[in-house]
Design an enzyme around this catalytic site. Structure first.
Site, PDB file in Angstrom:
ATOM      1  CD  GLU A 417      30.013  29.044  40.302  1.00 20.51           C
ATOM      2  OE1 GLU A 417      29.474  29.430  39.255  1.00 20.51           O
ATOM      3  OE2 GLU A 417      29.639  28.023  40.917  1.00 20.51           O
ATOM      4  CB  CYS A 451      29.920  35.985  35.029  1.00 23.83           C
ATOM      5  SG  CYS A 451      28.676  35.810  36.307  1.00 23.83           S
TER       6      CYS A 451
HETATM    7  P1  NAD Z   1      40.565  37.207  37.781  1.00 25.75           P
HETATM    8  O1  NAD Z   1      40.575  35.775  37.439  1.00 25.75           O
HETATM    9  O2  NAD Z   1      41.587  38.089  37.159  1.00 25.75           O
HETATM   10  O3  NAD Z   1      40.733  37.416  39.355  1.00 25.75           O
HETATM   11  C1  NAD Z   1      39.846  36.821  40.271  1.00 25.75           C
HETATM   12  C2  NAD Z   1      40.530  36.674  41.623  1.00 25.75           C
HETATM   13  O4  NAD Z   1      41.595  35.737  41.499  1.00 25.75           O
HETATM   14  C3  NAD Z   1      41.151  37.940  42.162  1.00 25.75           C
HETATM   15  O5  NAD Z   1      40.901  38.000  43.545  1.00 25.75           O
HETATM   16  C4  NAD Z   1      42.635  37.745  41.901  1.00 25.75           C
HETATM   17  O6  NAD Z   1      43.472  38.436  42.784  1.00 25.75           O
HETATM   18  C5  NAD Z   1      42.777  36.257  42.089  1.00 25.75           C
HETATM   19  N1  NAD Z   1      43.922  35.639  41.415  1.00 25.75           N
HETATM   20  C6  NAD Z   1      44.524  36.024  40.279  1.00 25.75           C
HETATM   21  N2  NAD Z   1      45.507  35.162  39.968  1.00 25.75           N
HETATM   22  C7  NAD Z   1      45.516  34.210  40.917  1.00 25.75           C
HETATM   23  C8  NAD Z   1      46.298  33.038  41.148  1.00 25.75           C
HETATM   24  N3  NAD Z   1      47.253  32.668  40.317  1.00 25.75           N
HETATM   25  N4  NAD Z   1      46.036  32.285  42.235  1.00 25.75           N
HETATM   26  C9  NAD Z   1      45.040  32.636  43.082  1.00 25.75           C
HETATM   27  N5  NAD Z   1      44.275  33.728  42.916  1.00 25.75           N
HETATM   28  C10 NAD Z   1      44.507  34.513  41.840  1.00 25.75           C
HETATM   29  O7  NAD Z   1      39.100  37.699  37.464  1.00 25.75           O
HETATM   30  P2  NAD Z   1      38.527  39.167  37.530  1.00 25.75           P
HETATM   31  O8  NAD Z   1      39.095  39.946  36.395  1.00 25.75           O
HETATM   32  O9  NAD Z   1      38.669  39.703  38.898  1.00 25.75           O
HETATM   33  O10 NAD Z   1      36.971  38.908  37.299  1.00 25.75           O
HETATM   34  C11 NAD Z   1      36.362  38.885  36.060  1.00 25.75           C
HETATM   35  C12 NAD Z   1      36.049  37.472  35.659  1.00 25.75           C
HETATM   36  O11 NAD Z   1      35.240  36.844  36.627  1.00 25.75           O
HETATM   37  C13 NAD Z   1      35.242  37.413  34.367  1.00 25.75           C
HETATM   38  O12 NAD Z   1      35.764  36.411  33.548  1.00 25.75           O
HETATM   39  C14 NAD Z   1      33.843  37.049  34.840  1.00 25.75           C
HETATM   40  O13 NAD Z   1      33.081  36.395  33.868  1.00 25.75           O
HETATM   41  C15 NAD Z   1      34.155  36.161  36.003  1.00 25.75           C
HETATM   42  N6  NAD Z   1      33.008  36.070  36.920  1.00 25.75           N
HETATM   43  C16 NAD Z   1      32.338  34.892  36.991  1.00 25.75           C
HETATM   44  C17 NAD Z   1      31.226  34.788  37.805  1.00 25.75           C
HETATM   45  C18 NAD Z   1      30.469  33.487  37.920  1.00 25.75           C
HETATM   46  O14 NAD Z   1      29.704  33.350  38.865  1.00 25.75           O
HETATM   47  N7  NAD Z   1      30.622  32.553  37.009  1.00 25.75           N
HETATM   48  C19 NAD Z   1      30.818  35.882  38.566  1.00 25.75           C
HETATM   49  C20 NAD Z   1      31.523  37.054  38.467  1.00 25.75           C
HETATM   50  C21 NAD Z   1      32.629  37.149  37.645  1.00 25.75           C
END
Ligand code: NAD
Length: 704
Positions: A417, A451
């Site tokens: 997502e 998002c």
């Molecule tokens: P992010 O991708 O930086 O981090 C998300 C999670 O992934 C965190 O818990 C982080 O620690 C973990 N992570 C980071 N690198 C990783 C790796 N290599 N392996 C495993 N886990 C890892 O995202 P963010 O900055 O926390 O969130 C913002 C983003 O989320 C925006 O792009 C937003 O659009 C998206 N988002 C999408 C939805 C949806 O339902 N489509 C909902 C909310 C947020």
């Protein structure tokens, strides 16, 4: 029949359905009234034991088989006969069906009079069950599985380690008792890591050994959750709903502390949405998780087709920082209701430390069922490396790509997502006042860190200026700050990292000639970013095609329907969109043309507010759908099952293949897939012929 099994680290037993048979049960009280039958001397304390179920002969049978299976080995593994095993046997037998118990009593009495050598022979024979026809093989298998199961359960549930720490020794299961096959695969960890499921691993930045413990506990939890009926799982959901409802103000305090969002944003988007989701589970999970009956085609006549909706195992949920409570509770509870154990990793920026565990604990959840593991992306990677059965990821595209690459190495299914650059399309006949308010809220709610926030606003050229003026006017009325009473419209940015992204996009847009309606005076540093409205935007600006994820609303005019569909679809993302028009038919027509996972008509960000609808994106916005029945299925193994009668009939497509069979099959295909009465008659006649012929040659290949 209901049986009680112990929840390893809780005092209260949990009820599970079905006949769990001889499950060891630590919390089940010993029967208080035991009719005297026979005293049996207990090995260590020389006390005497009276069994309520077994005769002296049957007890001797248990002893015999125990002696053969577990003769003892040094001090570490005492012989079966030298343990207090017998004091547990009634508790086990209490759970057996009468029929099974009667059979067991006969078998044990029989073993009681047999010499040890004979017992040894029978046990040896029981391992060869595959070599016998089922009539003999099945009872042998029962001897092998049932008796060994009973003896080992008694043994390992009773004996304490030799160092006197009171620990049970079942993790020493590698012990090579006679007859029992060597369990080479069982001790999965090097000695130094050998974990006990009861040992609490470090859940903050866990080491590799801790990750192994976490998965071991999850696998244990998996069995508990899978073993519960759906209505039992839902009792925990109902309890959770109550806890969240009652403690919402404290929960909002913690959400606000970690995210700096407006209090009303926290109440509406996290608490209200979660309660609505839990309500959905309580009302609809029964439908979503029941077996599904599907049609069986004519060619498979006589069979029944079903889809079993079953748990997947252990689900790893990795979440972002923008809706930390919602992104925890919604996937965790969906996974749990679908019968899985869950390992949840929140974002390192908004961990809400301790909150999720605390409210789950208060709702009666066992700590094995859902574990919260804290840390950054590296911890996420370590958890993936431990091979969960599915990864449910919400976050950025860049991380989603890394996760998918890693999962592909182990072929772990992933649901992604991801981000969006959602368009909002306003036609000239839309209700102006409503559309302006919708655009403002859609872009600024959660300080733009959603998002599905409106990130591109297309307004018909005939109303563009009017729309823009009203939008700027309303934006200037918004209040902003970290409020305690719900009276701020906008909160602050959650992370400095995201503030820096907004700064980069805004500065570039300014440099390339964007016109600012509001927010031009933002210093580019403060997390209190005011609502920024701008136009004169071009494709060259990141603000017009990359996710900004802040309170910024770029807008542009359009002239006709085809043009705006093209513009809206001209994006790498495809999460959500909205269409605003007085002509509902036109709005629906446009909605069908948009390449997104969700569309709201005359509203904004509202599809995710209905938990009966699926949610997810296309293109770079993600893979998979969750929420609604689709969400329950996203956490399930959809198992296809065909049930046929246990008849002597040989199927037509089985061996032997013969020329006659080929010709009959060919005629059957003609009859089945051509239309008209002649074809139907051909199908019936050739079908019958084929069945008779196949049966004959299938039973005796020489008749081919
Ligand atoms: P992010 O991708 O930086 O981090 C998300 C999670 O992934 C965190 O818990 C982080 O620690 C973990 N992570 C980071 N690198 C990783 C790796 N290599 N392996 C495993 N886990 C890892 O995202 P963010 O900055 O926390 O969130 C913002 C983003 O989320 C925006 O792009 C937003 O659009 C998206 N988002 C999408 C939805 C949806 O339902 N489509 C909902 C909310 C947020």
């Amino acid at each position: 029949m209901e049986t009680t099994i112990n929840k390893l680290d809780q005092a209260t037993p949990v009820k599970v359905p079905g006949n769990v048979g001889m499950q060891y049960c630590e919390n089940h009280p010993a029967p208080s009234t035991m009719p005297a039958k026979v005293p049996y001397p207990l090995a260590q304390g020389k006390r005497e034991f009276i069994s309520k179920h077994l005769s002296p002969l049957a007890i001797r049978g248990v002893m015999r088989i125990g002696e053969v299976l577990l003769p003892g080995e040094g001090e570490k593994f005492p012989a079966f006969k030298n343990t207090d095993f017998i004091k547990h046997i009634d508790r086990m037998l209490d759970f057996m069906e009468k029929q099974d118990l009667d059979g067991l009593k006969i078998l044990l009495s029989f073993l009681g009079v047999m010499p040890n050598l004979m017992t040894l022979f029978i046990l040896w024979l029981s391992e060869k069950d595959q070599s016998f026809p089922n009539l003999i093989g099945a009872p042998l298998r029962m001897i092998s599985i049932g008796l060994k199961g009973m003896i080992f359960t008694l043994y390992y549930s009773n004996i304490e380690d030799t160092e006197g720490k009171g620990e049970k020794i079942h993790h020493n299961i590698g012990y090579d008792a006679k007859i029992v096959k060597k369990e080479q695969n069982l001790p999965k960890f090097p000695d130094a890591l050998a974990p006990s499921v009861n040992q609490i691993p470090n859940l903050i930045n866990p080491s590799q050994a801790d990750v192994a413990h976490i998965f071991l506990r999850a696998r244990q939890g998996e069995a508990d959750v899978r073993g519960m009926s759906l209505s039992q799982r839902l009792t925990y959901i109902a309890a959770l709903k109550k806890v969240i409802l009652n403690r919402r103000e404290e929960i909002i305090d913690i959400i606000q502390r970690d995210t700096k969002k407006a209090r009303t944003d926290a109440l509406v988007s996290e608490i209200f949405s979660i309660l609505d989701h839990l309500d959905f589970l309580l009302k609809e999970a029964g439908k979503g998780l029941s077996d599904i009956k599907v049609k069986t085609p004519l060619a498979l006549m006589g069979k029944k087709s079903r889809v079993f909706v079953q748990p997947m195992g252990t689900i790893l949920v990795i979440s972002p920082w923008n809706y930390p409570f919602y992104q925890a509770i919604v996937p965790i509870t969906t996974s749990f209701v679908a019968g899985n154990a869950t390992i949840y990793k929140p974002s390192e920026y908004t961990p809400l430390t301790g909150l999720v565990e605390q409210i789950l604990d208060e709702s009666g959840f066992n700590s094995h069922w859902v574990q919260v593991v804290y840390g950054d992306g590296k911890v996420g990677q370590n958890l993936i490396a431990a091979h969960p059965d599915k990864i449910f990821f919400t976050g950025s595209v860049a991380t989603g790509q890394k996760i998918m690459a890693m999962a592909s190495q182990q072929l772990i299914p992933v649901e992604l997502e991801l981000g969006g650059k959602d368009p909002m399309i306003v036609f000239e006949d839309a209700n102006l006042e409503r559309a302006v308010s919708g655009a403002l809220w859609g872009a600024m709610t959660n300080t733009g860190q959603s998002c599905t926030a409106v990130e591109r606003l297309y307004v018909h050229s005939s109303i563009f200026e009017k729309f823009r003026e009203l939008l700027i006017f309303k934006a200037r009325q918004l209040t902003q700050g970290q409020d305690l009473e719900g009276d701020s419209d906008m909160g602050l940015m959650t992370t400095e990292m995201q503030t820096a992204v907004v700064k980069k996009h805004v500065e570039e847009a300014k440099k390339l000639g964007a016109r600012f309606g509001t927010g031009e005076d933002w210093d580019g540093v403060s997390g209190k970013i005011p609502p920024i409205i701008l136009d004169n935007v071009t494709d060259k600006m990141a603000i017009w095609h990359e996710e900004t994820f802040g309170p910024v609303l770029p807008m542009a005019p359009f002239d006709d329907e085809a043009e705006v569909i093209h513009l809206a679809n001209d994006s790498e993302y495809g999460l959500s969109a909205s269409v605003w028009s007085g002509d509902t038919e036109r709005a629906i027509r446009v909605a069908r043309e948009l390449k997104t996972g969700n569309v709201s008509i005359n509203n904004v960000m509202v599809t995710e507010g209905n938990h009966y609808l699926p949610f997810g994106g296309v293109k770079k916005s993600g893979i998979g759908r969750y929420k609604g029945v689709w969400g329950l299925h996203a956490f399930s193994n959809l198992k296809s099952v065909i049930i046929d009668a246990n008849s002597p009939k040989i199927e037509a497509n089985w061996y032997p293949y013969t020329k006659t069979k080929y010709q009959l099959f060919s005629k059957l295909v003609d009859g089945l897939y051509n239309s008209g009465p002649k074809a139907l008659l051909g199908f019936v006649v050739n079908g019958l012929k084929l069945e008779l012929y196949s049966n004959k040659v299938g039973k005796d290949f020489t008749k081919r």
